[in-house]
Every structure is written in structure tokens, then in C-alpha cells.
Design a protein around this motif. Structure first.
Motif: not given
Length: 468
Positions: A36-64
Motif C-alpha cells: 500500500l505504501t509503495e503504491g501511494l508513494v510511487k503513484g504520487s511520484e508519477r504525478r509529479g511530486a512526492l508527498p510531504e507526509s501521510i495520514v493513515a486511517f484504519l477502519c473496521q467495525d467490531p465483530k460480534d
């Protein structure tokens, strides 16, 4: 989900995003974080600029039986792996958040005053910076993830047994036809025609929630008190019989049929098509769970084409869950995560549709043009070579072709050419031994009638030569 941040001239802005479902096996988290990290960083590089920083979201509903705080603690190792993977590519993670059951926790902030142990309630979209970020990221803006996935997961009620029986029955008759090259095209046409009819049925159906007269809705799914979206899905389930659903599910396993169905992606076709793909995904019950990859991928594609990236990513992730090797879902999921414009895919599908329509029109015109000549040929054959109307055109052509060589030759060469060769054989009157002419009508009656016309023409030429 990872969101890239850029800081140009002191003004922060969002960049690319990369999203992937959380694997159920914790052993896969390290490779997922790296991918996931390589996909985001390399994709940003292809679009012209590396990101300065990253925010991570982990989203999951509780199980029973699980609380939201327990979800946060269970996902803490994944958050650390994401931070490590980003740091290895020289892009820091300035915030890592866990979002579960309407509350959020920070993995980066150690202050209990700022981030209490019980989490912070999520505000409504637009009421806080965090809510605005979550809205941009496409997180939890239409109810819980559990309610959303309920629109796509297969049935687990008594009705599932009836649907499985229908799938068993239809597969025995349909699969052999799909495997045969001669009947595959026919099956594709039948599948697409049926899908069109069901889509029109959905479009014409009432949109009033809980309308009287829609019997058996709760019985089909065994659900009650659901949201408006799920109630609409239940009405669609009622409008789709088991045998039709089975026919469509199995017909879409053919790649060509699925690709043609993907052309219903915009305009008045998109809405009914998306409802149909959702309904078919819910019918892939029991051992037919892998068959859900096709309708789930189509649902994800139509959602993405319509601008709903949240549903697109979730549907495509579920398609890969049903069949990890499903190439169409993998390509769309990657393109959607990299922030590509779906218009490039729409253009290809539009062109394919126009080209196919043009080819069908040409084939239809060619078939119509060839029909009269075929009938004329059949009439000539039925005539048995007689001198009726059907044989008249060919008789004239043959007569002209035989007369033309003699008219172009010199007057001295004509008499000498008659005693031998084909012309002498066809016209006994012209032979050197002076054989009688009465044989000519007898031969003409065995042909197409052209021998009689040719004999008369030869006679006229002979008279003129004698007079000369």
C-alpha cells in the motif's frame, strides 16, 4: 487507507489516496503495508511530486461480541507496520487513526486529555477537520460499513437454499452451452437480453418504501427494520426470480458477456444496472460464492463510473475476496486506488459498443443484399435448365459471350474456324462434313436454351457471308 499530504508555499493540501481491505490474517499485514505504501508513494511520484507526509486511517467495525476499543487494540500492530513502511520510503506518518463504531482513536497522540482511552465520537461530515478529512477519504459517510456490505453479501436465510437449487438446475443446462463455441454466442445474447428485461423491470418498479402489494419481501431476506437502501434492495430481490438470477449469474461467468454488460455504466442504464449487479451478488450463495466476482466487479465499475468511489472500492475488494485471481477486479481496484480517471475506460467501452453496432449493421445489410440473388439462383436450379423466365438472363449472357469472339475476328478466318474446336462441336451446321442441322434443337433442349439463340445468330452470319 493512506492519504498523501503536500505542503506547497505553506499551504497544505491532500494528494493521492490508496485503500485496501484489512486482511483477516495478521501474517499478511506486513506485505499489505509495504504494498500500500509503495503504491501511494510511487503513484504520487508519477504525478509529479512526492508527498510531504501521510495520514493513515484504519477502519473496521467490531465483530460480534467485540468492542470498538478492542478493534483499535487489535489493529495497533498494523498501524505500526504502516508507519514503518512509510518511514522506509522517507515519508513520515504524521497521524494514524483507528475509526470503529462511530468513534476514533489516535495511535500517535499519547495524551489522554486530547485522545481519551474510550475514543472520541465522530462528528457529522463538515463539523470538524477530522470529519472533513474522513469525508474526503470516503470513510463512513453513509452509515456503518456493516450496513453497506449487507447490500452485497450473499443470503444466509432459508431463501438461499432455493436459490442454490436454482443455480444447480440452471448450471447443468447452461454450462455445457457456454463451453461450446457454436452456442456460446447464443448464450451471451440470451443473457444480455434477460439482463435488459430485468433492468427495465427495476426501473419501472415503485420506489415507495414498504409499498403494499410487494409481498414476501421480508421472507426473502429474513430482515426487518432495515434502512431505506436495504429496503430498496429487498424490493429488487422480490422482482428477481430464482431461475432468472441463476441464469444471469452463470451467463456472466463468460468474459465476453461480462465485458459487454460493463458498457451499461452511465446515463439511464447505470442506476438499474447497479441494482441488478447488487442483487446478483446477493444470490451467489453456498458453493457459488466464487461466482460473485463477476457481479461484484460490475457493481464496483458502475459505482466508480458514477462517481461513488467508496462503493466502488468496497465492491471491488469484495470481488477480490471472492476470487483473488479475478483480473478485471484487480485492474479496476488498482486504477481506482491510484486516483485514475474512469473516463479513459468509458471511452474504450463506448468505442467497443459503437464498433460492434456498426459491424452488426454491415452484416445485416450484406445479408439483406444477398437474399434476392440467392432466391434467383434457387429458382434457376428448380427450373432444371429450361427456357423459363428464370433462365432468360443467363441465356442472354451466355449468347453474348459466344458471339463476341466470332464478331471480332476477320471474315477470312471465320469459315476456317468452324470445322474444328468447340464452335464446330456446338454448331453441327457449320462443320466441314456438312452434318445435318436437326441435331441442334436436340442439344439445346438439354442446355439452358442458349444453343438455339446461338445457332440462329450463326445462321445469320453465314447468310451474309454467302451473299457477300
Amino acid at each position: 487507507m493512506l492519504a498523501a499530504l503536500h505542503d506547497r508555499d505553506g499551504r497544505g493540501r491532500f494528494g493521492g489516496r490508496a485503500r485496501l481491505g484489512i486482511p483477516g490474517n495478521a501474517d499478511d499485514w506486513a506485505s499489505v503495508a509495504r504494498q500500500l505504501t509503495e503504491g501511494l508513494v510511487k503513484g504520487s511520484e508519477r504525478r509529479g511530486a512526492l508527498p510531504e507526509s501521510i495520514v493513515a486511517f484504519l477502519c473496521q467495525d467490531p465483530k460480534d461480541g467485540e468492542s470498538a476499543r478492542e478493534v483499535m487494540e487489535r489493529l495497533r500492530p498494523l498501524a505500526q507496520l504502516l508507519r514503518t513502511a512509510c518511514g522506509a520510503m522517507d515519508v513520515p506518518v504524521i497521524e494514524a487513526l483507528c475509526i470503529s463504531d462511530g468513534r476514533f482513536w489516535s495511535y500517535c497522540c499519547p495524551s489522554a486529555q486530547c485522545c481519551p482511552s474510550d475514543g472520541t465520537p465522530m462528528g457529522l461530515p463538515g463539523t470538524s477537520v477530522l470529519a472533513a478529512a474522513a469525508t474526503y477519504a470516503g470513510l463512513q459517510i453513509r452509515g456503518s460499513l456493516r450496513e453497506f456490505r449487507a447490500r452485497l453479501i450473499p443470503w444466509e436465510t432459508a431463501a438461499a437454499l432455493e436459490q442454490e437449487s436454482a443455480l444447480n438446475a440452471v448450471s447443468m443446462a447452461l454450462i455445457p452451452r457456454i463451453l461450446e463455441d457454436e452456442s456460446r454466442t447464443v448464450v451471451a445474447t440470451e443473457t444480455l437480453d434477460l439482463a435488459h428485461r430485468v433492468m427495465r423491470r427495476f426501473a419501472d418498479a415503485t420506489s415507495t418504501a414498504g409499498a403494499p402489494g410487494v409481498s414476501g419481501v421480508s421472507a426473502v431476506s429474513g430482515a426487518a427494520g432495515v434502512s431505506g437502501a436495504l429496503a430498496a434492495d429487498l424490493r429488487d430481490d422480490e422482482l428477481l426470480p430464482h431461475d432468472e438470477a441463476a441464469t444471469l449469474i452463470l451467463g456472466l461467468q463468460d468474459r465476453t458477456t461480462r465485458d459487454r454488460a460493463a458498457e451499461w455504466m452511465e446515463g439511464d442504464e447505470a442506476g438499474p444496472a447497479l441494482r441488478l449487479w447488487r442483487a446478483l451478488a446477493r444470490r451467489c450463495v453456498g458453493p457459488y460464492g466464487e461466482h460473485a466476482a463477476a457481479p461484484l466487479t460490475l457493481a464496483g465499475w458502475v459505482a466508480w463510473s458514477s462517481g461513488d468511489e467508496l462503493e466502488a472500492r468496497e465492491a471491488l475488494a469484495m470481488a477480490l475476496g471472492a476470487d483473488p485471481g479475478y483480473l478485471f477486479a484487480r485492474l479496476l481496484h488498482q486504477a481506482c486506488n491510484e486516483g485514475l480517471d474512469p473516463e479513459s475506460i468509458r471511452r474504450c467501452l463506448r468505442k467497443e459498443r459503437v464498433d460492434r453496432a456498426g459491424a452488426e449493421m454491415i452484416a445485416s445489410s450484406a445479408s439483406s443484399a444477398s437474399s434476392p440473388s440467392s432466391e434467383a439462383s434457387a429458382s434457376a436450379v428448380d427450373a432444371g435448365g429450361g427456357s423459363g423466365p428464370a433462365s432468360t438472363p443467363s441465356t442472354r449472357v451466355a449468347s453474348r459471350r459466344r458471339r463476341k469472339p466470332r464478331s471480332t475476328g476477320s471474315a477470312e478466318s471465320r469459315p476456317g474456324s468452324r470445322p474444328s474446336g468447340t464452335a464446330g462441336t456446338r454448331r453441327p451446321r457449320s462443320t466441314a462434313d456438312g452434318s445435318p442441322a436437326p441435331e441442334v434443337p436436340t442439344r439445346a433442349s438439354d442446355g439452358t436454351g442458349s444453343g438455339t439463340r446461338s445457332r440462329r445468330g450463326a445462321g445469320r452470319h453465314g447468310t451474309k457471308q454467302g451473299e457477300t
